[in-house]
Write a protein that holds these residues in place. Structure first.
Motif, PDB file in Angstrom:
ATOM      1  N   ALA A 231       1.513   3.444  10.059  1.00  0.00           N
ATOM      2  CA  ALA A 231       2.394   4.602   9.917  1.00  0.00           C
ATOM      3  C   ALA A 231       1.875   5.723  10.807  1.00  0.00           C
ATOM      4  O   ALA A 231       0.673   6.001  10.836  1.00  0.00           O
ATOM      5  CB  ALA A 231       2.435   5.055   8.461  1.00  0.00           C
ATOM      6  N   TRP A 232       2.798   6.359  11.536  1.00  0.00           N
ATOM      7  CA  TRP A 232       2.451   7.485  12.401  1.00  0.00           C
ATOM      8  C   TRP A 232       2.987   8.769  11.793  1.00  0.00           C
ATOM      9  O   TRP A 232       4.069   8.787  11.210  1.00  0.00           O
ATOM     10  CB  TRP A 232       3.036   7.290  13.800  1.00  0.00           C
ATOM     11  CG  TRP A 232       2.329   6.241  14.587  1.00  0.00           C
ATOM     12  CD1 TRP A 232       2.575   4.899  14.579  1.00  0.00           C
ATOM     13  CD2 TRP A 232       1.251   6.440  15.497  1.00  0.00           C
ATOM     14  NE1 TRP A 232       1.714   4.238  15.419  1.00  0.00           N
ATOM     15  CE2 TRP A 232       0.893   5.165  16.003  1.00  0.00           C
ATOM     16  CE3 TRP A 232       0.552   7.552  15.935  1.00  0.00           C
ATOM     17  CZ2 TRP A 232      -0.137   4.994  16.918  1.00  0.00           C
ATOM     18  CZ3 TRP A 232      -0.469   7.381  16.845  1.00  0.00           C
ATOM     19  CH2 TRP A 232      -0.807   6.121  17.333  1.00  0.00           C
ATOM     20  N   PHE A 233       2.242   9.856  11.918  1.00  0.00           N
ATOM     21  CA  PHE A 233       2.706  11.140  11.407  1.00  0.00           C
ATOM     22  C   PHE A 233       2.170  12.259  12.285  1.00  0.00           C
ATOM     23  O   PHE A 233       1.152  12.118  12.956  1.00  0.00           O
ATOM     24  CB  PHE A 233       2.287  11.334   9.945  1.00  0.00           C
ATOM     25  CG  PHE A 233       0.827  11.115   9.680  1.00  0.00           C
ATOM     26  CD1 PHE A 233      -0.071  12.173   9.715  1.00  0.00           C
ATOM     27  CD2 PHE A 233       0.344   9.845   9.378  1.00  0.00           C
ATOM     28  CE1 PHE A 233      -1.421  11.979   9.467  1.00  0.00           C
ATOM     29  CE2 PHE A 233      -1.008   9.639   9.119  1.00  0.00           C
ATOM     30  CZ  PHE A 233      -1.886  10.701   9.168  1.00  0.00           C
ATOM     31  N   ILE A 234       2.884  13.373  12.288  1.00  0.00           N
ATOM     32  CA  ILE A 234       2.550  14.529  13.124  1.00  0.00           C
ATOM     33  C   ILE A 234       1.542  15.413  12.392  1.00  0.00           C
ATOM     34  O   ILE A 234       1.767  15.800  11.253  1.00  0.00           O
ATOM     35  CB  ILE A 234       3.805  15.344  13.453  1.00  0.00           C
ATOM     36  CG1 ILE A 234       4.805  14.481  14.228  1.00  0.00           C
ATOM     37  CG2 ILE A 234       3.453  16.595  14.246  1.00  0.00           C
ATOM     38  CD1 ILE A 234       6.146  15.165  14.438  1.00  0.00           C
ATOM     39  N   THR A 235       0.436  15.720  13.039  1.00  0.00           N
ATOM     40  CA  THR A 235      -0.549  16.618  12.447  1.00  0.00           C
ATOM     41  C   THR A 235      -0.372  18.060  12.925  1.00  0.00           C
ATOM     42  O   THR A 235      -0.715  18.997  12.214  1.00  0.00           O
ATOM     43  CB  THR A 235      -1.976  16.156  12.759  1.00  0.00           C
ATOM     44  OG1 THR A 235      -2.147  16.066  14.180  1.00  0.00           O
ATOM     45  CG2 THR A 235      -2.231  14.776  12.146  1.00  0.00           C
ATOM     46  N   SER A 236       0.174  18.225  14.139  1.00  0.00           N
ATOM     47  CA  SER A 236       0.450  19.579  14.631  1.00  0.00           C
ATOM     48  C   SER A 236       1.400  19.512  15.815  1.00  0.00           C
ATOM     49  O   SER A 236       1.551  18.455  16.444  1.00  0.00           O
ATOM     50  CB  SER A 236      -0.846  20.293  15.055  1.00  0.00           C
ATOM     51  OG  SER A 236      -1.412  19.675  16.197  1.00  0.00           O
ATOM     52  N   LYS A 237       2.063  20.619  16.082  1.00  0.00           N
ATOM     53  CA  LYS A 237       2.882  20.733  17.285  1.00  0.00           C
ATOM     54  C   LYS A 237       2.671  22.117  17.883  1.00  0.00           C
ATOM     55  O   LYS A 237       2.475  23.100  17.174  1.00  0.00           O
ATOM     56  CB  LYS A 237       4.354  20.498  16.985  1.00  0.00           C
ATOM     57  CG  LYS A 237       5.042  21.610  16.231  1.00  0.00           C
ATOM     58  CD  LYS A 237       6.562  21.390  16.174  1.00  0.00           C
ATOM     59  CE  LYS A 237       7.266  22.564  15.532  1.00  0.00           C
ATOM     60  NZ  LYS A 237       8.743  22.390  15.520  1.00  0.00           N
TER      61      LYS A 237
END
Length: 215
Positions: free
Chosen positions: A110-116
């Motif tokens: 599973a991939w997820f965004i930690t920051s943008k």
């Protein structure tokens, strides 16, 4: 869904015709290569020959290019938006992380965004709770629940979850009844400015509001 034997557009092999007039074109690998509305406006999608590069361009000339490398962690994805004159008008950089939710299933992650971070250097960060959620057969499944978002203007959003239930149609109990599994669903959202509470919302569910699993 129909075969596109004459290749209406280059590399098109299959066309999905929607009731609202939209057309979605797929190549021989069943990858979407164009989405078109009933007025003829379209978005071309090109995954390219190099892994990690995705380009989308609209009939108006707006282009979105995404590049990423998932061979390193944290992985970095860069998204650039260009106008019809090919001027870059927006750039967003995403830091991605991943985990393998199952120890006995290969290549499942599973991939997820930690920051943008936007083109002005403003950063939004995301926090998650990752935990084992339920088991089907011998496979352990995990949940990735977004728990907090910190915005560059100092605002913060917090998310709380509760357990819901669904029927696992693949497995039965000893008494012959299908097993009931649990899953996570949002129960509360709170918004803060620093440590000052601003407002929030609480969610409740009926007995029939549940996740449906279809094999």
């Amino acid at each position: 869904l129909e075969n596109d034997e004459n290749e209406t557009i280059p590399n098109s092999k299959i066309i999905l015709r929607c009731k609202d007039g939209r057309l979605i074109y797929f190549d021989k690998g069943f990858r979407a290569i164009r989405m078109e509305d009933r007025f003829g406006n379209y978005i071309n999608i090109n995954q390219g020959s190099v892994s990690g590069i995705l380009t989308m361009e609209s009939s108006s000339g707006i282009k979105v290019t995404s590049t990423y490398n998932n061979n390193i962690l944290p992985s970095i994805m860069t998204v650039k938006v260009s106008d019809a004159q090919n001027n870059v008008v927006k750039t967003i950089t995403y830091n991605l992380s991943s985990f393998h939710p199952s120890t006995n299933v290969n290549n499942r992650e599973a991939w997820f965004i930690t920051s943008k971070t936007d083109e002005m250097g403003k950063k939004t960060s995301f926090s998650y709770n990752i935990s084992q959620n339920y088991v089907i057969g011998s496979t352990k499944y995990h949940s990735v629940n977004l728990t907090e978002v910190n915005f560059p203007n100092g605002l913060k959003a917090k998310y709380t979850y509760c357990k819901g239930e669904y029927v696992d149609w693949r497995n039965r109990e000893n008494n012959g009844l299908f097993k009931v599994r649990t899953y996570d669903r949002i129960s509360e959202v709170e918004y803060y400015e620093g440590n000052k509470y601003l407002y929030g919302a609480v969610y409740s569910y009926s007995d029939h509001n549940c996740m449906c699993y279809i094999d």
